[in-house]
Write an enzyme that holds these catalytic residues in place. Structure first.
Site, short mmCIF file in Angstrom:
data_model
loop_
_atom_site.label_atom_id
_atom_site.label_comp_id
_atom_site.label_asym_id
_atom_site.label_seq_id
_atom_site.Cartn_x
_atom_site.Cartn_y
_atom_site.Cartn_z
N GLU A 127 95.40 64.23 65.53
CA GLU A 127 95.88 65.36 66.34
C GLU A 127 95.45 65.31 67.81
OE1 GLU A 127 94.60 68.78 64.11
OE2 GLU A 127 95.82 68.26 62.39
N ASN A 169 97.19 59.92 63.12
CA ASN A 169 97.76 60.99 62.30
C ASN A 169 97.98 62.24 63.15
OD1 ASN A 169 98.38 61.93 59.54
ND2 ASN A 169 96.60 63.28 59.77
N HIS A 206 103.71 69.29 57.64
CA HIS A 206 103.48 70.68 57.21
C HIS A 206 104.71 71.48 57.65
CE1 HIS A 206 99.32 70.10 56.07
NE2 HIS A 206 99.03 69.60 57.25
N GLU A 235 100.39 64.87 54.78
CA GLU A 235 99.85 66.19 54.40
C GLU A 235 100.99 67.12 53.99
OE1 GLU A 235 97.15 67.72 57.42
OE2 GLU A 235 96.34 65.72 57.81
N ASP A 237 103.48 69.70 52.81
CA ASP A 237 103.64 70.98 52.11
C ASP A 237 104.75 71.74 52.81
OD1 ASP A 237 102.23 71.89 54.40
OD2 ASP A 237 100.39 72.26 53.28
O1 G3I Z 1 82.77 74.96 52.89
C1 G3I Z 1 82.72 76.21 53.59
C2 G3I Z 1 82.04 77.23 52.74
O2 G3I Z 1 80.70 76.85 52.53
C3 G3I Z 1 82.14 78.58 53.43
O3 G3I Z 1 81.60 79.57 52.61
C4 G3I Z 1 83.58 78.92 53.75
C5 G3I Z 1 83.72 80.23 54.50
O4 G3I Z 1 84.83 80.21 55.36
O5 G3I Z 1 84.11 77.92 54.54
C6 G3I Z 1 84.12 76.65 53.89
O6 G3I Z 1 84.64 75.70 54.73
C7 G3I Z 1 86.05 75.78 54.95
C8 G3I Z 1 86.68 74.49 54.45
O7 G3I Z 1 88.05 74.48 54.76
C9 G3I Z 1 86.53 74.30 52.95
O8 G3I Z 1 87.21 75.30 52.26
C10 G3I Z 1 86.29 75.95 56.41
O9 G3I Z 1 85.81 77.23 56.83
C11 G3I Z 1 87.77 75.82 56.71
O10 G3I Z 1 87.95 75.82 58.13
C12 G3I Z 1 88.30 74.53 56.15
O11 G3I Z 1 89.69 74.48 56.38
C13 G3I Z 1 90.27 73.21 56.35
C14 G3I Z 1 90.96 72.90 57.66
O12 G3I Z 1 91.61 71.65 57.59
C15 G3I Z 1 89.99 72.85 58.82
O13 G3I Z 1 89.39 71.62 58.94
C16 G3I Z 1 91.27 73.16 55.21
O14 G3I Z 1 90.58 73.27 53.95
C17 G3I Z 1 92.08 71.86 55.25
O15 G3I Z 1 93.13 71.93 54.33
C18 G3I Z 1 92.64 71.66 56.63
O16 G3I Z 1 93.30 70.43 56.68
C19 G3I Z 1 93.94 70.09 57.92
C20 G3I Z 1 93.81 68.59 58.09
O17 G3I Z 1 92.46 68.21 58.05
C21 G3I Z 1 94.45 68.14 59.41
N1 G3I Z 1 95.82 68.62 59.51
C22 G3I Z 1 96.00 70.05 59.31
C23 G3I Z 1 95.42 70.48 57.96
C24 G3I Z 1 95.66 71.97 57.73
O18 G3I Z 1 94.99 72.77 58.64
#
Ligand code: G3I
Length: 302
Positions: A127, A169, A206, A235, A237
């Site tokens: 990104e 990516n 997405h 990715e 969806d």
């Molecule tokens: O693990 C912590 C947990 O300990 C905590 O209690 C909780 C409270 O918010 O957060 C948890 O972490 C979260 C993590 O996902 C695991 O669930 C983060 O806050 C949250 O920001 C994170 O979101 C991820 C996001 O990327 C940000 O990096 C999504 O799961 C994930 O699907 C998403 O994936 C991205 C790709 O990497 C790049 N392209 C876009 C895609 C969608 O946003």
């Protein structure tokens, strides 16, 4: 009879899914994972904040668990991601200039070395381009270290794990006419012209609904492939999982010989980051949706 087997029968393509380490103890989840998919992408566990939470202190537990599960099932791994403006640990967010540049390169080297031989494809950089009509790089602390930060990351990754395929990516790069798509295309063309090591380009895909899937997506895939890189749908969806759009995306990949992989961003709707949008192939209780049947049918007959 499964997504992975049917993709493998199409010139050895892979059909993968994003996986969360925290769900590997959920047998309803792993039953579908092990049955249907032949590749995995750790959803969060290989990101910078997960793998280097303190500067110079690396943490691989959850990523290693996913890699071990994949290897035990004969699945390949897409590593995601070595360099990104987002999900940086606090220490990295506060760095700039040459200090940040060397910390980023050290991160790339250390993580790619740890997983050497176990990650088939790396999303080396994620990104890095701006949305909208500018065609510019995204402003970020990494970009402010100099425009060559992307090629520096790719060069470091190649040196650390020469057999891994190295991908760029991004999202909103599906529409061939979009400025962002054209800008990424020009970067890849430039990298190929100058011998910067890049092997593949990931299109996140997405889609926010059937209508946001661009009819020229196939042109995008084939145009990048013509530069001499593989292309991956990384990715996927689609809001409400319209079967017709899933069919089109699958057929677009099948129509381009260098489209080697389709990865959906989660297994069941309840696993999706897009909560409430039901964008995936399996219901929250693990049932196959119409979109699942559409993808499988396209893989078998498309
Ligand atoms: O693990 C912590 C947990 O300990 C905590 O209690 C909780 C409270 O918010 O957060 C948890 O972490 C979260 C993590 O996902 C695991 O669930 C983060 O806050 C949250 O920001 C994170 O979101 C991820 C996001 O990327 C940000 O990096 C999504 O799961 C994930 O699907 C998403 O994936 C991205 C790709 O990497 C790049 N392209 C876009 C895609 C969608 O946003």
């Amino acid at each position: 009879t499964t997504l992975g087997a049917s993709a493998a029968a199409r010139d050895s393509r892979v059909f993968g899914t994003a996986v969360a380490a925290s769900k590997l103890s959920d047998t309803a989840y792993t039953t579908i994972l092990n049955r249907e998919f032949n590749a995995v992408t750790p959803e969060n566990e290989m990101k910078i904040d997960a793998t280097e939470p303190q500067r110079g202190q690396f943490s691989y537990g959850n990523a290693d668990r996913i890699v071990a599960h994949a290897r035990g099932q004969g699945m390949r791994v897409r590593g995601h991601t070595l360099a990104w403006h987002s999900q940086q640990p606090g220490w990295m967010q506060s760095l700039s200039g040459s200090t940040l540049r060397s910390a980023m390169l050290n991160h790339v080297t250390q993580v790619a070395t740890h997983f050497k031989g176990q990650v088939a494809w790396w999303d080396v950089v994620n990104e890095a381009f701006a949305d909208g009509s500018s065609g510019a790089r995204r402003d970020s602390n990494l970009q402010r270290t100099g425009n060559d930060w992307i090629e520096a990351a790719f060069t470091a990754a190649r040196a650390a794990d020469p057999s891994a395929k190295l991908c760029y990516n991004d999202y909103n790069t599906d529409n061939w006419s979009a400025a962002k798509t054209q800008a990424v295309y020009r970067m890849v063309q430039d990298f190929k012209n100058r011998g910067v090591p890049i092997d593949c380009v990931g299109f996140q895909a997405h889609f926010t609904g059937g209508s946001s899937y661009p009819s020229n997506f196939r042109t995008t895939l084939s145009s990048f492939a013509a530069l001499g890189v593989d292309v991956h749908i990384t990715e996927l969806d689609i809001t409400n999982a319209p079967a017709a759009a899933y069919t089109s995306v699958t057929n677009d990949c099948l129509a381009v010989p260098r489209c080697r992989a389709i990865t959906v961003w989660g297994i069941r709707d309840s696993d999706s980051w897009r909560s409430g949008e039901s964008p995936l192939l399996f219901t929250s209780s693990g049932g196959k949706k119409a979109a699942y049947t559409a993808v499988l049918t396209a893989l078998n007959n498309g």
